[in-house]
Motif scaffolding. Sequence first.
Motif, PDB file in Angstrom:
ATOM      1  N   UNK A  47       0.863  -1.177   0.000  1.00  0.00           N
ATOM      2  CA  UNK A  47       0.000   0.000   0.000  1.00  0.00           C
ATOM      3  C   UNK A  47       0.898   1.225   0.000  1.00  0.00           C
ATOM      4  N   UNK A  48       0.760   2.052  -1.010  1.00  0.00           N
ATOM      5  CA  UNK A  48       1.558   3.270  -1.129  1.00  0.00           C
ATOM      6  C   UNK A  48       0.590   4.419  -1.370  1.00  0.00           C
ATOM      7  N   UNK A  49       0.380   5.218  -0.359  1.00  0.00           N
ATOM      8  CA  UNK A  49      -0.639   6.257  -0.444  1.00  0.00           C
ATOM      9  C   UNK A  49      -2.003   5.596  -0.494  1.00  0.00           C
ATOM     10  N   UNK A  50      -2.804   5.952  -1.484  1.00  0.00           N
ATOM     11  CA  UNK A  50      -4.134   5.342  -1.619  1.00  0.00           C
ATOM     12  C   UNK A  50      -4.134   4.234  -2.668  1.00  0.00           C
ATOM     13  N   UNK A  51      -2.970   3.831  -3.136  1.00  0.00           N
ATOM     14  CA  UNK A  51      -2.870   2.802  -4.172  1.00  0.00           C
ATOM     15  C   UNK A  51      -2.257   1.516  -3.636  1.00  0.00           C
ATOM     16  N   UNK A  52      -2.547   0.428  -4.354  1.00  0.00           N
ATOM     17  CA  UNK A  52      -2.030  -0.878  -3.998  1.00  0.00           C
ATOM     18  C   UNK A  52      -1.241  -1.430  -5.181  1.00  0.00           C
ATOM     19  N   UNK A  53      -0.109  -2.048  -4.879  1.00  0.00           N
ATOM     20  CA  UNK A  53       0.790  -2.613  -5.879  1.00  0.00           C
ATOM     21  C   UNK A  53       1.168  -4.020  -5.430  1.00  0.00           C
ATOM     22  N   UNK A  54       1.775  -4.775  -6.331  1.00  0.00           N
ATOM     23  CA  UNK A  54       2.303  -6.087  -5.955  1.00  0.00           C
ATOM     24  C   UNK A  54       3.767  -6.157  -6.365  1.00  0.00           C
ATOM     25  N   UNK A  55       4.617  -6.609  -5.431  1.00  0.00           N
ATOM     26  CA  UNK A  55       6.020  -6.870  -5.750  1.00  0.00           C
ATOM     27  C   UNK A  55       6.235  -8.377  -5.695  1.00  0.00           C
ATOM     28  N   UNK A  56       6.938  -8.904  -6.695  1.00  0.00           N
ATOM     29  CA  UNK A  56       7.120 -10.354  -6.819  1.00  0.00           C
ATOM     30  C   UNK A  56       8.281 -10.872  -5.961  1.00  0.00           C
ATOM     31  N   UNK A  57       8.638 -12.125  -6.169  1.00  0.00           N
ATOM     32  CA  UNK A  57       9.671 -12.773  -5.352  1.00  0.00           C
ATOM     33  C   UNK A  57      11.052 -12.166  -5.564  1.00  0.00           C
ATOM     34  N   UNK A 102       3.206  -5.521 -13.418  1.00  0.00           N
ATOM     35  CA  UNK A 102       2.154  -4.781 -14.116  1.00  0.00           C
ATOM     36  C   UNK A 102       1.514  -5.678 -15.165  1.00  0.00           C
ATOM     37  N   UNK A 103       0.290  -5.317 -15.545  1.00  0.00           N
ATOM     38  CA  UNK A 103      -0.464  -6.049 -16.568  1.00  0.00           C
ATOM     39  C   UNK A 103      -0.600  -7.537 -16.263  1.00  0.00           C
ATOM     40  N   UNK A 104      -0.904  -7.859 -15.026  1.00  0.00           N
ATOM     41  CA  UNK A 104      -1.102  -9.268 -14.681  1.00  0.00           C
ATOM     42  C   UNK A 104      -1.942  -9.435 -13.428  1.00  0.00           C
ATOM     43  N   UNK A 105      -2.502 -10.630 -13.329  1.00  0.00           N
ATOM     44  CA  UNK A 105      -3.278 -11.041 -12.166  1.00  0.00           C
ATOM     45  C   UNK A 105      -2.327 -11.597 -11.108  1.00  0.00           C
ATOM     46  N   UNK A 106      -2.653 -11.383  -9.825  1.00  0.00           N
ATOM     47  CA  UNK A 106      -1.905 -11.979  -8.729  1.00  0.00           C
ATOM     48  C   UNK A 106      -2.873 -12.462  -7.668  1.00  0.00           C
ATOM     49  N   UNK A 165     -15.798 -16.988   7.849  1.00  0.00           N
ATOM     50  CA  UNK A 165     -15.858 -18.029   6.830  1.00  0.00           C
ATOM     51  C   UNK A 165     -16.386 -17.497   5.509  1.00  0.00           C
ATOM     52  N   UNK A 166     -16.990 -16.317   5.537  1.00  0.00           N
ATOM     53  CA  UNK A 166     -17.510 -15.718   4.309  1.00  0.00           C
ATOM     54  C   UNK A 166     -16.402 -15.097   3.459  1.00  0.00           C
ATOM     55  N   UNK A 167     -15.250 -14.849   4.061  1.00  0.00           N
ATOM     56  CA  UNK A 167     -14.132 -14.282   3.304  1.00  0.00           C
ATOM     57  C   UNK A 167     -13.345 -15.408   2.632  1.00  0.00           C
ATOM     58  N   UNK A 168     -12.775 -15.128   1.474  1.00  0.00           N
ATOM     59  CA  UNK A 168     -12.007 -16.153   0.771  1.00  0.00           C
ATOM     60  C   UNK A 168     -10.637 -16.404   1.426  1.00  0.00           C
ATOM     61  N   UNK A 169     -10.048 -17.543   1.111  1.00  0.00           N
ATOM     62  CA  UNK A 169      -8.703 -17.861   1.594  1.00  0.00           C
ATOM     63  C   UNK A 169      -7.653 -17.008   0.886  1.00  0.00           C
ATOM     64  N   UNK A 170      -7.966 -16.615  -0.352  1.00  0.00           N
ATOM     65  CA  UNK A 170      -7.050 -15.777  -1.128  1.00  0.00           C
ATOM     66  C   UNK A 170      -7.830 -14.647  -1.800  1.00  0.00           C
ATOM     67  N   UNK A 171      -7.123 -13.587  -2.132  1.00  0.00           N
ATOM     68  CA  UNK A 171      -7.679 -12.467  -2.869  1.00  0.00           C
ATOM     69  C   UNK A 171      -6.997 -12.406  -4.224  1.00  0.00           C
ATOM     70  N   UNK A 172      -7.745 -11.975  -5.234  1.00  0.00           N
ATOM     71  CA  UNK A 172      -7.180 -11.761  -6.560  1.00  0.00           C
ATOM     72  C   UNK A 172      -7.121 -10.269  -6.838  1.00  0.00           C
ATOM     73  N   UNK A 176     -14.092  -4.744  -8.515  1.00  0.00           N
ATOM     74  CA  UNK A 176     -13.018  -4.613  -7.535  1.00  0.00           C
ATOM     75  C   UNK A 176     -13.456  -3.700  -6.396  1.00  0.00           C
ATOM     76  N   UNK A 177     -12.978  -4.000  -5.179  1.00  0.00           N
ATOM     77  CA  UNK A 177     -13.311  -3.177  -4.018  1.00  0.00           C
ATOM     78  C   UNK A 177     -12.288  -2.050  -3.832  1.00  0.00           C
ATOM     79  N   UNK A 178     -12.415  -1.312  -2.716  1.00  0.00           N
ATOM     80  CA  UNK A 178     -11.562  -0.153  -2.465  1.00  0.00           C
ATOM     81  C   UNK A 178     -10.096  -0.523  -2.211  1.00  0.00           C
ATOM     82  N   UNK A 179      -9.820  -1.787  -1.939  1.00  0.00           N
ATOM     83  CA  UNK A 179      -8.440  -2.234  -1.718  1.00  0.00           C
ATOM     84  C   UNK A 179      -7.863  -2.946  -2.944  1.00  0.00           C
ATOM     85  N   UNK A 180      -8.618  -2.956  -4.040  1.00  0.00           N
ATOM     86  CA  UNK A 180      -8.129  -3.561  -5.278  1.00  0.00           C
ATOM     87  C   UNK A 180      -8.389  -5.053  -5.379  1.00  0.00           C
TER      88      UNK A 180
END
Length: 168
Positions: free
Chosen positions: A83-93, A99-103, A113-120, A153-157
């Motif tokens: 989380x950087x400011x109001x944006x969310x990013x993903x850094x890999x291994x 960029x331009x990909x699903x994670x 139990x209503x929440x998923x084990x993982x988020x996309x 998508x929700x407010x957290x991406x």
Amino acid sequence: MLNKKAVRMTLAGKLLRASAAAATLSLLMSGGALAASGWVIEGGSWRFLNSNGSYATDQFKRSGNNYFYLDSNGDMVYSSIVEDGSNFYYVNSAGTMVSNEWREVENMDRYSDEEPDTWWYYLSSNGRAIRQSGNSAKVATVPTAAGNAKFIFDEMGRMMSGWIDSDG
């Protein structure tokens, strides 16, 4: 044999070099000199040293064509949503912003139990997760293995699933 003028010039040159060396050493010892900035490895972790001698923290730094995030301690972050400011990013291994990909990211804060084990997340061309920015959930058309499709998508991406109203 050297004449007196040549000896005086040689001595003057040595004194000048000695004075410059002493001044430089004095600045270095007092901390007044600017350090070289750039990437360093310290304690097994990559860090970015600023020109004032401090470490960059809570920000992205560039190396070549890639961006890397440094946490509050100045250590490079790996395999995480950032989380950087109001944006969310993903850094890999490797620590590189993607960029331009699903994670898919494990839901570490699962409260029910209503929440998923993982988020996309879908990370757009600028590396930002597509996310809701107002009061309504964000509907976006993004690529999939089968072609483009619409997702919400929700407010957290995070990609949402199930029955969703306009407020998310």
